[in-house]
Motif scaffolding. Structure first.
Motif, PDB file in Angstrom:
ATOM      1  N   ILE A 123       0.851  -1.196   0.000  1.00  0.00           N
ATOM      2  CA  ILE A 123       0.000   0.000   0.000  1.00  0.00           C
ATOM      3  C   ILE A 123       0.881   1.239   0.000  1.00  0.00           C
ATOM      4  O   ILE A 123       2.044   1.191   0.389  1.00  0.00           O
ATOM      5  N   TYR A 124       0.281   2.359  -0.425  1.00  0.00           N
ATOM      6  CA  TYR A 124       0.998   3.633  -0.379  1.00  0.00           C
ATOM      7  C   TYR A 124       0.784   4.289   0.986  1.00  0.00           C
ATOM      8  O   TYR A 124       1.721   4.550   1.728  1.00  0.00           O
ATOM      9  N   SER A 125      -0.465   4.556   1.325  1.00  0.00           N
ATOM     10  CA  SER A 125      -0.748   5.197   2.603  1.00  0.00           C
ATOM     11  C   SER A 125      -2.232   5.037   2.912  1.00  0.00           C
ATOM     12  O   SER A 125      -3.065   5.171   2.017  1.00  0.00           O
ATOM     13  N   ASP A 126      -2.567   4.752   4.165  1.00  0.00           N
ATOM     14  CA  ASP A 126      -3.971   4.612   4.548  1.00  0.00           C
ATOM     15  C   ASP A 126      -4.086   4.736   6.057  1.00  0.00           C
ATOM     16  O   ASP A 126      -3.191   4.301   6.805  1.00  0.00           O
ATOM     17  N   LEU A 137       6.867   3.621   8.857  1.00  0.00           N
ATOM     18  CA  LEU A 137       6.510   2.836  10.038  1.00  0.00           C
ATOM     19  C   LEU A 137       6.930   3.560  11.313  1.00  0.00           C
ATOM     20  O   LEU A 137       6.144   3.723  12.249  1.00  0.00           O
ATOM     21  N   VAL A 138       8.174   4.026  11.329  1.00  0.00           N
ATOM     22  CA  VAL A 138       8.714   4.656  12.533  1.00  0.00           C
ATOM     23  C   VAL A 138       8.002   5.962  12.852  1.00  0.00           C
ATOM     24  O   VAL A 138       7.544   6.183  13.979  1.00  0.00           O
ATOM     25  N   ARG A 157       5.099   7.586   1.474  1.00  0.00           N
ATOM     26  CA  ARG A 157       4.426   6.308   1.690  1.00  0.00           C
ATOM     27  C   ARG A 157       4.764   5.783   3.077  1.00  0.00           C
ATOM     28  O   ARG A 157       5.860   6.034   3.612  1.00  0.00           O
ATOM     29  N   ILE A 158       3.828   5.050   3.666  1.00  0.00           N
ATOM     30  CA  ILE A 158       4.031   4.604   5.042  1.00  0.00           C
ATOM     31  C   ILE A 158       4.508   3.168   5.137  1.00  0.00           C
ATOM     32  O   ILE A 158       4.769   2.671   6.226  1.00  0.00           O
ATOM     33  N   THR A 214      -2.290  13.222  12.772  1.00  0.00           N
ATOM     34  CA  THR A 214      -1.470  13.037  11.578  1.00  0.00           C
ATOM     35  C   THR A 214      -2.325  12.935  10.331  1.00  0.00           C
ATOM     36  O   THR A 214      -3.180  12.054  10.217  1.00  0.00           O
ATOM     37  N   TYR A 215      -2.081  13.848   9.399  1.00  0.00           N
ATOM     38  CA  TYR A 215      -2.786  13.844   8.111  1.00  0.00           C
ATOM     39  C   TYR A 215      -1.950  13.094   7.089  1.00  0.00           C
ATOM     40  O   TYR A 215      -0.769  13.404   6.883  1.00  0.00           O
ATOM     41  N   LEU A 216      -2.557  12.101   6.456  1.00  0.00           N
ATOM     42  CA  LEU A 216      -1.878  11.292   5.444  1.00  0.00           C
ATOM     43  C   LEU A 216      -2.317  11.728   4.051  1.00  0.00           C
ATOM     44  O   LEU A 216      -3.449  12.168   3.854  1.00  0.00           O
ATOM     45  N   MET A 217      -1.407  11.587   3.085  1.00  0.00           N
ATOM     46  CA  MET A 217      -1.735  11.829   1.687  1.00  0.00           C
ATOM     47  C   MET A 217      -1.683  10.484   0.964  1.00  0.00           C
ATOM     48  O   MET A 217      -0.612  10.017   0.575  1.00  0.00           O
ATOM     49  N   SER A 218      -2.846   9.850   0.818  1.00  0.00           N
ATOM     50  CA  SER A 218      -2.894   8.524   0.201  1.00  0.00           C
ATOM     51  C   SER A 218      -2.624   8.591  -1.296  1.00  0.00           C
ATOM     52  O   SER A 218      -2.270   7.573  -1.910  1.00  0.00           O
TER      53      SER A 218
END
Length: 561
Positions: free
Chosen positions: A87-90, A244-245, A237-238, A257-261
């Motif tokens: 995955i990229y980010s979620d 992860l860290v 990407r996460i 925390t705002y993610l950019m998927s």
């Protein structure tokens, strides 16, 4: 200031940071810390998708982790089983990650840039039982499941025929928490994650990270000025180690925390204006966008107080441009490290609330060195060795950077030879050339390994060389990275024509390769035909000679001849 003893750099500490590591499994520690934060500050949103506004609160993070772990137990996933992610980010990623670890399973992180053949190979060889994917990779993962009967189920973040919707993992009640208590004692050397990152030999290696490794990442350089609900924009990407860290660190400091998927430069500016983050995790492409994109002139970027980056050295000029565009920026925090060792050095950290007067004094006293990659991580030892003799060098002498400490990875999965090649007598040999000065500041000079980094992406020369040599008119080929201030390095190729194929044009060969690779691997540095590829007595390409040749010939991007 760090201490130098017998030409080895020691952190200036009167304590052993390892003594502060919790003596419990990482997921148990994270969950207990989050429950304390909920009691103190209420149930806050921890992860929010900037675009869709879907979110996960602190209590949801825990509840969902137990629900997902219960589904793993229903599927008879035993400790040691591998569960993969592509995955990229979620916003749901960290619940899935904690559930994997709670179950005693190993989380395997894959990359979208991997070829379909490579993904199938890695899924098969790791015996992955389950796979989580996003909509971008759903079709590929459905095809992988057909090729890999040992892969029992593919979960998708959305809806895609042939895949199980992620929401099904949350549809049933969780088992009692006692079901997840494991009888065996805590083992700091237990493997938690296997991160596949691009190696230097053409085959991505599975980097095994343990409980101790994860703790050494999480408990390094946590800022004192934590404000519950402080907003963080998380752009990369996460699925990799830094994702992860930083994601778990944000949980532990109770950041919103705002993610950019999904990502575009234009959306970066909209995300900053709408979410008004105090902190931002950015990689080189995002920093370049802020420094150079036209929207940076009209966007309100004044909320950002601190920027964190890793993976690439950011030039002094680019740092200056970033400070000019981010008018409230107080801290530019840069990590130097590698997946196998995580954080080797850190740029000096200053708490956000410290006033600008302190920073000005530091600059005047020459204690803030923009060219440095920072000070030694408090948990590490460092030395610089001569690459030819192995002799340990002193201050201001350039050689290979080597580190020792608790974040040293367990080893490469199923590759003892590669592990012993990079870790010798407990020291990891980075393959990077650098030095430290009399103050203990560490400086990175250049990468001595074959890996090319274009905008933070890993480009493997041997893979591109294999494609070029598959052309019927090519006898031999070599790919090197050419330095670029804006992009890090640009892939450039040298090739030899087979006899009787003098009419082969460079642009045609470049197009042949471009039809077979991802965007980051394009030959933006161009291609040049030569009569001989320099090789040493072992038959290995002497890449530095080719880099030197490109520089002496006044190389220009996208040259074809």
């Amino acid at each position: 200031m760090a201490q130098i003893k017998n030409k080895i750099l020691f952190p200036d500490l009167n304590r052993n940071p390892e003594d502060e590591f919790p003596k419990q499994r990482v997921p148990d520690y994270v969950i207990s810390e989050v429950e304390k934060l909920i009691q103190l500050h209420g149930d806050l949103e921890l992860f929010i998708d900037w675009k869709t506004r879907s979110s996960v609160t602190a209590s949801q993070l825990i509840d969902d982790a137990y629900k997902i772990a219960s589904q793993f137990k229903r599927r008879a996933c035993q400790p040691g089983a591998v569960i993969s992610c592509l995955i990229y980010s979620d916003v749901n990623y960290f619940s899935f990650l904690l559930a994997t670890w709670m179950s005693g399973c190993v989380s395997s992180s894959l990359q979208h840039s991997f070829s379909q053949e490579l993904l199938i190979q890695l899924i098969r060889s790791s015996h992955s039982r389950l796979l989580l994917c996003d909509m971008e990779s759903a079709e590929r993962c459905r095809a992988i499941k057909i090729e890999c009967p040992e892969l029992e189920e593919v979960f998708v973040l959305g809806q895609f025929e042939g895949c199980t919707p992620f929401d099904r993992l949350l549809s049933d009640e969780a088992f009692d928490r006692d079901e997840f208590k494991r009888p065996e004692p805590y083992d700091p050397d237990e493997t938690l994650s296997m991160v596949f990152s691009s190696g230097t030999t053409g085959e991505p290696k599975g980097i095994l990270l343990t409980q101790q490794n994860i703790y050494s990442y999480l408990l390094t350089a946590r800022p004192k000025a934590n404000r519950p609900g402080m907003r963080t924009l998380f752009v990369p990407r996460i699925g990799n180690v830094m994702g992860l860290v930083f994601g778990l660190r944000d949980v532990l400091i109770y950041s919103k925390t705002y993610l950019m998927s999904t990502y575009r430069d234009e959306w970066l500016f909209a995300a900053i204006e709408e979410t008004k983050p105090e902190r931002a995790l950015l990689y080189l492409p995002h920093i370049l966008a802020i420094a150079k994109h036209p929207k940076s002139e009209t966007s309100n970027l004044s909320s950002i107080e601190a920027v964190f980056t890793a993976g690439m050295s950011i030039s002094k000029d680019l740092q200056k441009k970033l400070f000019l565009k981010l008018t409230s920026l107080k801290t530019f925090f840069m990590f130097y490290g590698m997946t196998e060792f995580a954080i080797g050095t850190m740029r000096p950290f200053y708490d956000y609330e410290e006033n600008d007067h302190r920073l000005e004094e530091l600059r005047k006293n020459h204690k803030l060195k923009p060219d440095s990659v920072g000070h030694l991580c408090p948990m590490n030892l460092m030395k610089v060795v001569d690459e030819n003799t192995g002799e340990t060098l002193g201050p201001n002498q350039k050689g290979e950077l080597c580190f020792k400490g608790p974040s040293l990875f367990k080893g490469y999965w199923n590759n003892a030879e590669a592990t012993t090649d990079i870790v010798r007598d407990g020291w990891i040999h980075t393959g990077d050339v650098g030095y430290y000065d009399d103050d203990g500041d560490v400086f990175y000079v250049q990468r001595n390994k074959e890996l090319i980094k274009y905008l933070g992406h890993h480009v493997i020369p041997s893979q591109l060389e294999a494609i070029l040599k598959s052309h019927p008119a090519v006898e031999d080929a070599a790919v090197v990275g050419i330095k670029s201030e804006d992009y890090g390095e640009l892939p450039m190729a040298y090739a030899i024509k087979k006899p009787g194929h003098d009419k082969l044009e460079a642009r045609r060969l470049v197009n042949f390769l471009h039809d077979r690779v991802h965007d980051e691997s394009l030959l933006r540095g161009g291609l040049v035909f030569i009569d001989e590829i320099p090789r040493n007595v072992m038959g290995k390409i002497v890449r530095q000679q080719l880099r030197d040749r490109a520089e002496s010939e006044a190389w220009k991007p996208s040259s074809f001849r």
